[in-house]
Design an enzyme around this catalytic site. Structure first.
Site, PDB file in Angstrom:
ATOM      1  CB  ALA A 174      -0.902   0.010   1.231  1.00  0.00           C
TER       2      ALA A 174
ATOM      3  CG  PHE B 263     -12.597  -9.813   0.068  1.00  0.00           C
ATOM      4  CD1 PHE B 263     -12.951 -10.244  -1.208  1.00  0.00           C
ATOM      5  CD2 PHE B 263     -13.030 -10.556   1.154  1.00  0.00           C
ATOM      6  CE1 PHE B 263     -13.725 -11.376  -1.391  1.00  0.00           C
ATOM      7  CE2 PHE B 263     -13.810 -11.692   0.978  1.00  0.00           C
ATOM      8  CZ  PHE B 263     -14.154 -12.109  -0.297  1.00  0.00           C
TER       9      PHE B 263
ATOM     10  CB  CYS C 231      -5.190  -0.087  -7.175  1.00  0.00           C
ATOM     11  SG  CYS C 231      -3.623   0.124  -8.043  1.00  0.00           S
TER      12      CYS C 231
HETATM   13  P1  NAD Z   1       2.700   4.057 -12.377  1.00  0.00           P
HETATM   14  O1  NAD Z   1       1.870   4.737 -13.370  1.00  0.00           O
HETATM   15  O2  NAD Z   1       3.207   4.777 -11.169  1.00  0.00           O
HETATM   16  O3  NAD Z   1       4.001   3.452 -13.100  1.00  0.00           O
HETATM   17  C1  NAD Z   1       3.979   2.771 -14.313  1.00  0.00           C
HETATM   18  C2  NAD Z   1       5.189   3.188 -15.141  1.00  0.00           C
HETATM   19  O4  NAD Z   1       5.274   2.360 -16.299  1.00  0.00           O
HETATM   20  C3  NAD Z   1       5.113   4.634 -15.663  1.00  0.00           C
HETATM   21  O5  NAD Z   1       6.238   5.363 -15.178  1.00  0.00           O
HETATM   22  C4  NAD Z   1       5.141   4.482 -17.199  1.00  0.00           C
HETATM   23  O6  NAD Z   1       5.887   5.492 -17.838  1.00  0.00           O
HETATM   24  C5  NAD Z   1       5.817   3.137 -17.358  1.00  0.00           C
HETATM   25  N1  NAD Z   1       5.551   2.474 -18.645  1.00  0.00           N
HETATM   26  C6  NAD Z   1       4.359   2.265 -19.251  1.00  0.00           C
HETATM   27  N2  NAD Z   1       4.534   1.568 -20.395  1.00  0.00           N
HETATM   28  C7  NAD Z   1       5.864   1.347 -20.527  1.00  0.00           C
HETATM   29  C8  NAD Z   1       6.660   0.658 -21.495  1.00  0.00           C
HETATM   30  N3  NAD Z   1       6.114   0.062 -22.551  1.00  0.00           N
HETATM   31  N4  NAD Z   1       7.993   0.632 -21.317  1.00  0.00           N
HETATM   32  C9  NAD Z   1       8.565   1.225 -20.236  1.00  0.00           C
HETATM   33  N5  NAD Z   1       7.857   1.870 -19.275  1.00  0.00           N
HETATM   34  C10 NAD Z   1       6.516   1.919 -19.419  1.00  0.00           C
HETATM   35  O7  NAD Z   1       1.883   2.768 -11.926  1.00  0.00           O
HETATM   36  P2  NAD Z   1       1.983   1.971 -10.538  1.00  0.00           P
HETATM   37  O8  NAD Z   1       1.194   2.653  -9.503  1.00  0.00           O
HETATM   38  O9  NAD Z   1       3.416   1.622 -10.275  1.00  0.00           O
HETATM   39  O10 NAD Z   1       1.191   0.644 -10.909  1.00  0.00           O
HETATM   40  C11 NAD Z   1       1.727  -0.319 -11.772  1.00  0.00           C
HETATM   41  C12 NAD Z   1       0.902  -1.575 -11.683  1.00  0.00           C
HETATM   42  O11 NAD Z   1       0.970  -2.097 -10.350  1.00  0.00           O
HETATM   43  C13 NAD Z   1      -0.584  -1.385 -11.976  1.00  0.00           C
HETATM   44  O12 NAD Z   1      -1.051  -2.523 -12.651  1.00  0.00           O
HETATM   45  C14 NAD Z   1      -1.205  -1.318 -10.605  1.00  0.00           C
HETATM   46  O13 NAD Z   1      -2.534  -1.769 -10.615  1.00  0.00           O
HETATM   47  C15 NAD Z   1      -0.352  -2.250  -9.808  1.00  0.00           C
HETATM   48  N6  NAD Z   1      -0.281  -1.978  -8.364  1.00  0.00           N
HETATM   49  C16 NAD Z   1      -0.168  -0.694  -7.910  1.00  0.00           C
HETATM   50  C17 NAD Z   1      -0.040  -0.455  -6.548  1.00  0.00           C
HETATM   51  C18 NAD Z   1       0.085   0.938  -5.992  1.00  0.00           C
HETATM   52  O14 NAD Z   1       0.018   1.105  -4.792  1.00  0.00           O
HETATM   53  N7  NAD Z   1       0.271   1.961  -6.813  1.00  0.00           N
HETATM   54  C19 NAD Z   1      -0.003  -1.535  -5.648  1.00  0.00           C
HETATM   55  C20 NAD Z   1      -0.104  -2.828  -6.155  1.00  0.00           C
HETATM   56  C21 NAD Z   1      -0.243  -3.039  -7.506  1.00  0.00           C
HETATM   57  C1  UGA Z   2      -4.369  -0.687  -1.755  1.00  0.00           C
HETATM   58  C2  UGA Z   2      -4.211  -1.994  -0.970  1.00  0.00           C
HETATM   59  O1  UGA Z   2      -4.268  -1.710   0.429  1.00  0.00           O
HETATM   60  C3  UGA Z   2      -2.890  -2.669  -1.309  1.00  0.00           C
HETATM   61  O2  UGA Z   2      -2.812  -3.927  -0.645  1.00  0.00           O
HETATM   62  C4  UGA Z   2      -2.820  -2.879  -2.822  1.00  0.00           C
HETATM   63  O3  UGA Z   2      -1.578  -3.459  -3.174  1.00  0.00           O
HETATM   64  C5  UGA Z   2      -2.981  -1.544  -3.521  1.00  0.00           C
HETATM   65  O4  UGA Z   2      -4.251  -0.950  -3.134  1.00  0.00           O
HETATM   66  C6  UGA Z   2      -3.020  -1.655  -5.009  1.00  0.00           C
HETATM   67  O5  UGA Z   2      -3.295  -2.701  -5.565  1.00  0.00           O
HETATM   68  O6  UGA Z   2      -2.798  -0.602  -5.585  1.00  0.00           O
HETATM   69  P1  UGA Z   2      -3.418   1.791  -1.506  1.00  0.00           P
HETATM   70  O7  UGA Z   2      -4.511   2.116  -2.461  1.00  0.00           O
HETATM   71  O8  UGA Z   2      -2.052   2.246  -1.804  1.00  0.00           O
HETATM   72  O9  UGA Z   2      -3.326   0.196  -1.340  1.00  0.00           O
HETATM   73  O10 UGA Z   2      -3.786   2.332  -0.045  1.00  0.00           O
HETATM   74  P2  UGA Z   2      -4.869   1.867   1.060  1.00  0.00           P
HETATM   75  O11 UGA Z   2      -4.233   1.957   2.376  1.00  0.00           O
HETATM   76  O12 UGA Z   2      -5.497   0.578   0.716  1.00  0.00           O
HETATM   77  O13 UGA Z   2      -5.943   3.024   0.970  1.00  0.00           O
HETATM   78  C7  UGA Z   2      -6.811   3.147  -0.138  1.00  0.00           C
HETATM   79  C8  UGA Z   2      -7.864   4.194   0.164  1.00  0.00           C
HETATM   80  O14 UGA Z   2      -8.784   3.729   1.132  1.00  0.00           O
HETATM   81  C9  UGA Z   2      -7.296   5.502   0.709  1.00  0.00           C
HETATM   82  O15 UGA Z   2      -7.982   6.588   0.157  1.00  0.00           O
HETATM   83  C10 UGA Z   2      -7.555   5.385   2.202  1.00  0.00           C
HETATM   84  O16 UGA Z   2      -7.630   6.626   2.830  1.00  0.00           O
HETATM   85  C11 UGA Z   2      -8.891   4.670   2.184  1.00  0.00           C
HETATM   86  N1  UGA Z   2      -9.173   3.928   3.442  1.00  0.00           N
HETATM   87  C12 UGA Z   2      -8.372   2.914   3.833  1.00  0.00           C
HETATM   88  C13 UGA Z   2     -10.294   4.266   4.188  1.00  0.00           C
HETATM   89  O17 UGA Z   2     -11.051   5.175   3.830  1.00  0.00           O
HETATM   90  N2  UGA Z   2     -10.557   3.558   5.330  1.00  0.00           N
HETATM   91  C14 UGA Z   2      -9.773   2.540   5.756  1.00  0.00           C
HETATM   92  O18 UGA Z   2     -10.076   1.941   6.809  1.00  0.00           O
HETATM   93  C15 UGA Z   2      -8.653   2.208   4.980  1.00  0.00           C
END
Ligand code: NAD
Ligand code: UGA
Length: 463
Positions: A165, A227, A277
């Site tokens: 997260a 969930f 996400c």
């Molecule tokens: P982001 O937008 O921060 O980073 C993605 C990067 O990929 C960008 O910098 C973009 O320029 C680069 N990119 C895109 N196409 C490319 C290519 N063809 N070659 C090289 N670089 C390329 O995204 P993020 O938040 O890191 O999320 C990435 C994935 O991880 C998503 O699928 C997201 O759902 C998942 N995810 C995100 C989080 C989170 O907390 N942000 C947590 C778990 C999973």
């Molecule tokens: C969430 C999940 O927690 C991660 O496990 C997952 O990897 C990630 O999405 C992802 O796939 O991107 P994130 O979105 O970074 O992580 O942060 P969270 O802590 O889950 O918070 C999400 C949102 O829900 C925030 O706006 C937060 O303020 C809100 N939130 C969270 C609430 O309103 N109440 C809560 O009790 C918890």
């Protein structure tokens, strides 16, 4: 196979921190993170480690330790792919904004580009790891692209979703609840799984590393997010009922959370969840369910999003109603713009939607967030395309401190739960505001009794 060179495509919120921690914990592995975005790579390479593009507590220390030793950031995608035995794909998978599945399905164009680029460049066998969150059965599509390029290279596809997260990324990566790795049942598939298990085993204990088939792994990621988000929408639904009945949602959350079957986490009522996400992944889940004809399943999960949209709108409506049904030309201080504390990420932040509603009502907003630059605030509003940039700029202004934001304001709205907001001199803020001085605490972080004792008209969620 023992891995010595890793490449990660995508230097974003997942790719950057995840690879930094792998590099820190595996000094014997060379880790190269590549991205098309030159500005982002330049920031990761900035001589001052405090200028890396992502704010996460503890991240700059990890980057400082590993960068230049065995952690590299580069725009040379081809070279990194060529050299690596294991390639993580960690690019963005946003909701589609066009064509079939617009507004629901995940846009896989960046994923497909990566697969095609790997196929084009690879001269020896590679393990390709899905780190991005993907629809179930995407590995099939990736495999098909990789296998039909005809250069004889063998690819193994693994699914290794990320559960970190934002705001707690480094801690989540160092001490994960579990590492999930999905792969093929064949001997080659099992060898690939083992190679990735060996990487994580450098710091994660074996009982926390779970291996499954590809489809379970892909679907588990969407399920976990669904969930988690469902718990927030569930408690937020109760918050509205609390406000009507005299119950207090904080007390209700505590009471139900003490049931060990329910548990206390993720029960904080709020102005609505944001982040890149939850919404995207649930919409994707809904789309997948519909595509299999599972309409009840789709409707069930869609309700989580409907409830969240309602919660954001309810908050802005409450502000307007409480301020005597008009906020036109009234100054409203926004404390917080990020979607949660300890991150500079604003994607899908509730603040954006609440601001948009209030600007529709002609309010004047003054925004302070400790980590979000004002140009990002403006860009977020412009992205909604509700009105012209000039119009947005007329209604929203930056503040260099919370005290400045609140000066002469009719109301303060708390949109992010930054710790520093609790420690302010609220008497000073009260003294500088218009009277009656209203506070709308969208995160339930302040002490109601203290705020009322100062003289504020204090509103919070679910009470
Ligand atoms: P982001 O937008 O921060 O980073 C993605 C990067 O990929 C960008 O910098 C973009 O320029 C680069 N990119 C895109 N196409 C490319 C290519 N063809 N070659 C090289 N670089 C390329 O995204 P993020 O938040 O890191 O999320 C990435 C994935 O991880 C998503 O699928 C997201 O759902 C998942 N995810 C995100 C989080 C989170 O907390 N942000 C947590 C778990 C999973
Ligand atoms: C969430 C999940 O927690 C991660 O496990 C997952 O990897 C990630 O999405 C992802 O796939 O991107 P994130 O979105 O970074 O992580 O942060 P969270 O802590 O889950 O918070 C999400 C949102 O829900 C925030 O706006 C937060 O303020 C809100 N939130 C969270 C609430 O309103 N109440 C809560 O009790 C918890």
């Amino acid at each position: 196979m023992s891995i010595t060179k890793i490449c990660c495509i995508g230097a974003g919120y997942v790719g950057g921190p995840t690879m930094a921690v792998i590099a820190q914990k595996c000094p014997h592995i060379q880790v190269t993170v590549v991205d098309l975005n030159q500005e982002r790579i330049a920031a990761w390479n900035d001589a001052d480690v405090n200028n890396i593009p992502i704010y996460e507590p503890g991240l700059s220390e990890v980057v400082e330790e590993a960068r230049g030793r065995n952690l590299f950031f580069s725009t040379d995608v081809e070279k990194a792919i060529d050299e690596a035995q294991l390639i993580f794909i960690s690019v963005n998978t946003p909701t589609k904004t066009y064509g079939k599945g617009k507004g629901m399905a995940a846009d896989l164009k960046y994923i497909e580009l990566c697969a095609r680029q790997i196929a084009k460049i690879a001269k020896d066998n590679k393990i390709v790891v899905e780190k991005s969150t993907l629809p179930v059965r995407t590995a099939e599509a990736i495999k098909s692209i990789l296998d039909y390029t005809g250069n004889g290279v063998q690819f193994q596809i693994l699914s290794n979703p990320e559960f970190l997260a934002e705001g707690t990324a480094v801690n989540d990566l160092l001490f994960p609840d579990r590492i999930l790795i999905g792969g093929d049942a064949s001997i080659e598939g099992q060898k690939a799984i083992q190679a990735l298990v060996d990487v994580y085993s450098n710091w994660v204990s074996p009982e926390k590393i779970l291996t499954t088939n590809l489809w379970s792994s892909e679907l588990s990621k969407l399920t976990a997010n669904a969930f988690l988000a469902q718990r927030i929408s569930s408690i937020n639904a109760m918050s509205e009922l609390c406000e009507q009945t005299g119950a207090d949602v904080n007390e209700v959350a505590k009471a139900i959370g003490m049931d060990s079957r329910i548990g206390p986490k993720f029960l904080k009522a709020s102005v609505g969840f944001g982040g890149s996400c939850f919404q995207k992944d649930i919409l994707n889940l809904v789309y997948i369910a519909k595509s299999y004809g599972l309409y009840e399943v789709a409707d069930y999960w869609e309700q989580v999003i409907i409830m969240n949209d309602h919660q954001k709108r309810r908050f802005s409506n409450k502000i307007v109603q409480t301020l005597y049904n008009t906020v036109a030309d009234k100054k409203i201080a926004f404390l917080g713009w990020a979607f949660k504390k300890d991150t500079n990420d604003t994607r899908e932040s509730a603040a954006i939607y609440v601001a948009d509603d209030l600007i529709n009502e002609e309010a004047r907003l003054s925004v302070y967030d400790p980590k979000v630059p004002f140009k990002k605030v403006l860009a977020d509003l412009d992205y909604l395309e509700s009105r012209s940039t000039t119009q947005n700029q007329k209604h929203i202004a930056p503040a260099t401190s919370a005290y400045e934001a609140c000066e002469n304001a009719h109301a303060v709205a708390i949109l992010t739960e930054w710790d520093e907001f609790r420690t302010y001199d609220w008497q000073r803020i009260y003294d500088s505001m218009q009277k009656p001085a209203f506070v709308f605490d969208g995160r339930n972080i302040l002490d109601a009794d203290q705020m009322k004792a100062i003289g504020f008209v204090y509103n919070r969620i679910g009470a």
